[in-house]
Enzyme design. Structure first.
Site, short mmCIF file in Angstrom:
data_model
loop_
_atom_site.label_atom_id
_atom_site.label_comp_id
_atom_site.label_asym_id
_atom_site.label_seq_id
_atom_site.Cartn_x
_atom_site.Cartn_y
_atom_site.Cartn_z
N VAL A 189 -11.46 -18.02 38.03
CA VAL A 189 -12.90 -17.97 38.31
C VAL A 189 -13.25 -19.05 39.33
CG1 VAL A 189 -15.20 -18.37 37.32
CG2 VAL A 189 -13.54 -16.95 36.08
N ARG A 238 -11.33 -20.72 41.53
CA ARG A 238 -10.77 -20.58 42.88
C ARG A 238 -11.32 -19.33 43.59
NH1 ARG A 238 -4.96 -23.49 42.54
NH2 ARG A 238 -5.85 -25.56 42.23
N ASP A 275 -6.50 -11.66 18.68
CA ASP A 275 -6.59 -10.59 17.67
C ASP A 275 -6.44 -9.18 18.24
OD1 ASP A 275 -7.11 -12.68 15.96
OD2 ASP A 275 -9.28 -12.39 15.96
N ALA A 322 10.92 -5.41 11.22
CA ALA A 322 10.57 -5.77 9.84
C ALA A 322 10.71 -4.54 8.93
CB ALA A 322 9.15 -6.31 9.79
N LYS A 358 21.54 -3.79 2.63
CA LYS A 358 20.80 -4.74 3.49
C LYS A 358 20.81 -6.11 2.85
CE LYS A 358 18.11 -3.38 7.08
NZ LYS A 358 17.01 -3.83 7.92
N GLN A 408 0.14 -19.71 16.26
CA GLN A 408 0.03 -18.42 16.99
C GLN A 408 -0.98 -18.49 18.14
OE1 GLN A 408 0.02 -15.00 13.78
NE2 GLN A 408 -0.59 -16.90 12.83
O1 F6P Z 1 -10.06 -14.92 16.27
C1 F6P Z 1 -8.92 -15.69 16.44
C2 F6P Z 1 -8.48 -16.30 15.13
O2 F6P Z 1 -7.32 -17.08 15.39
C3 F6P Z 1 -8.21 -15.29 14.01
O3 F6P Z 1 -6.98 -14.65 14.15
C4 F6P Z 1 -8.31 -16.19 12.79
O4 F6P Z 1 -8.68 -15.46 11.65
C5 F6P Z 1 -9.40 -17.16 13.18
O5 F6P Z 1 -9.47 -17.16 14.60
C6 F6P Z 1 -9.17 -18.57 12.71
O6 F6P Z 1 -10.27 -19.32 13.03
P1 F6P Z 1 -10.32 -20.93 12.98
O7 F6P Z 1 -9.68 -21.43 14.24
O8 F6P Z 1 -11.79 -21.22 12.92
O9 F6P Z 1 -9.56 -21.35 11.76
#
Ligand code: F6P
Ligand code: ADP
Length: 320
Positions: free
Chosen positions: A23, A25, A128, A187, A214, A252
């Site tokens: 945004v 640049r 998400d 999985a 398994k 994550q």
């Molecule tokens: O919306 C992104 C997210 O990481 C969700 O996957 C998770 O439920 C939530 O935010 C966690 O929120 P906080 O960072 O407030 O714990």
């Protein structure tokens, strides 16, 4: 358009910095001053707004998180908070705004557009992948790669001990991360909020797998479908398994963005600025096929992004 603002809001995700950089640049390349708003709507209300130069976004394409910081702000949900935010935009002469965030943040953007006539373009930033109007949001690809690396590692120790692992992944109410990571890691089962499940059926299926030879089992649980601890207890009680639980949690959301996220964020950031220049507002830029598409925020926030039924079927058939 001479001045625009950019902010990140809600839960952060890898690729937000790349989007801000794009945004900034793109704005500069088109003769526009770009102001960075810190801490999402909170910083907007508090006037935490500063001019960004090209050098301010140097090396940002590869960094996770968001250097503008992100926040959740209850005050912005009130008319007083919104008016304070609009006042700040006016005081700084900001004529257009790019909001990068999840559906909550995009709801805030919609309010600014519909109630106050501010020119706003939203960008989908959330691991998400629950946002309508884009096939994939910024941050999802990196989060999936992170999850897969973690599950692969757990898989190795699970094999050594013939254990069953329940691994809980994020996603809020959406099972996308769980479904795709289950497919990508092979999985044995995936539990997602979109598909009703029966614990006993899963347990029986895994028992058969052990009988067939398994050595271990991995069950991916979407946080929106329940707690991996609760499901794990049922596994121990009903199935008699030697079960271990791993909740992957906020790791994550971190890490350097993948190539896909860097390029997606870059394309979307550029499209947002071009969109503002062309006079677009109240829309979100997203990925539709190979093209960048603009979808009205009203549609983005009232329609539900469904999981791909084919992927659900693939997960079922390949884990047999
Ligand atoms: O919306 C992104 C997210 O990481 C969700 O996957 C998770 O439920 C939530 O935010 C966690 O929120 P906080 O960072 O407030 O714990
Ligand atoms: P995300 O953007 O990741 O979905 P949230 O749902 O927490 O995260 O929303 C981020 C911020 O967006 C909120 O803290 C609030 O400031 C703003 N927001 C959310 N919903 C609304 C709403 N209905 N009206 C105005 N602002 C909102």
């Amino acid at each position: 358009m001479n001045r625009i603002g950019v902010m990140t809001s809600g839960g952060d995700c890898p690729g937000m910095n790349a989007a801000i950089r794009s945004v900034v640049r793109t704005g500069i390349a088109n003769g526009i001053e770009v102001f960075g708003i810190e801490q999402g709507y909170k910083g907007l209300i508090d006037g935490k707004i500063k001019l960004l130069e090209s050098k301010d976004v140097a090396n940002m394409i590869s960094r996770g998180g968001t250097f503008l910081k992100s926040a959740r702000c209850m005050e912005f949900k009130t008319p007083e908070g919104q008016q304070a935010a609009v006042q700040q935009l006016q005081m700084h002469g900001i004529e257009g705004l790019v909001v990068i965030g999840g559906d909550g943040s995009l709801t805030g953007a919609r309010v600014l557009h519909e109630k106050y006539g501010i020119k706003v373009i939203g960008l989908p930033g959330s691991i998400d992948n629950d946002i309508y109007g884009t096939s994939i949001s910024i941050g999802v690809d990196t989060a999936l790669n992170t999850i897969c690396r973690a599950v692969d590692m757990i898989n190795e120790t699970a094999s050594s001990h013939d254990r069953t692992f329940l691994i809980e992944v994020m996603g809020r109410n959406c099972g996308y991360l769980a479904l795709m990571s289950a497919i990508a890691t092979g999985a044995e089962a995936v539990v997602i909020p979109e598909v009703p499940y029966n614990i006993e059926n899963i347990i029986n299926k895994i028992k058969v797998r052990y009988i067939e030879g398994k050595s271990r089992s991995i069950v991916i649980v979407a946080e929106g479908a329940g707690s991996a601890y609760d499901i794990g207890k049922a596994f121990q009680l009903i199935g008699g398994f030697d079960t271990r639980i791993t909740v992957l949690g906020h790791l994550q959301r971190g890490g350097a963005p993948s190539v896909f996220d860097r390029t997606l964020a870059t394309r979307l950031g550029s499209a947002a600025v071009k969109g503002l220049i062309e006079g677009r507002s109240g829309v979100m830029a997203g990925l539709g096929g190979r093209e960048i598409v603009f979808t009205p925020l009203e549609e983005v926030l009232t329609k539900k992004r469904e999981l791909d039924a084919t992927m659900i079927k693939i997960a079922e058939e390949l884990s047999l």
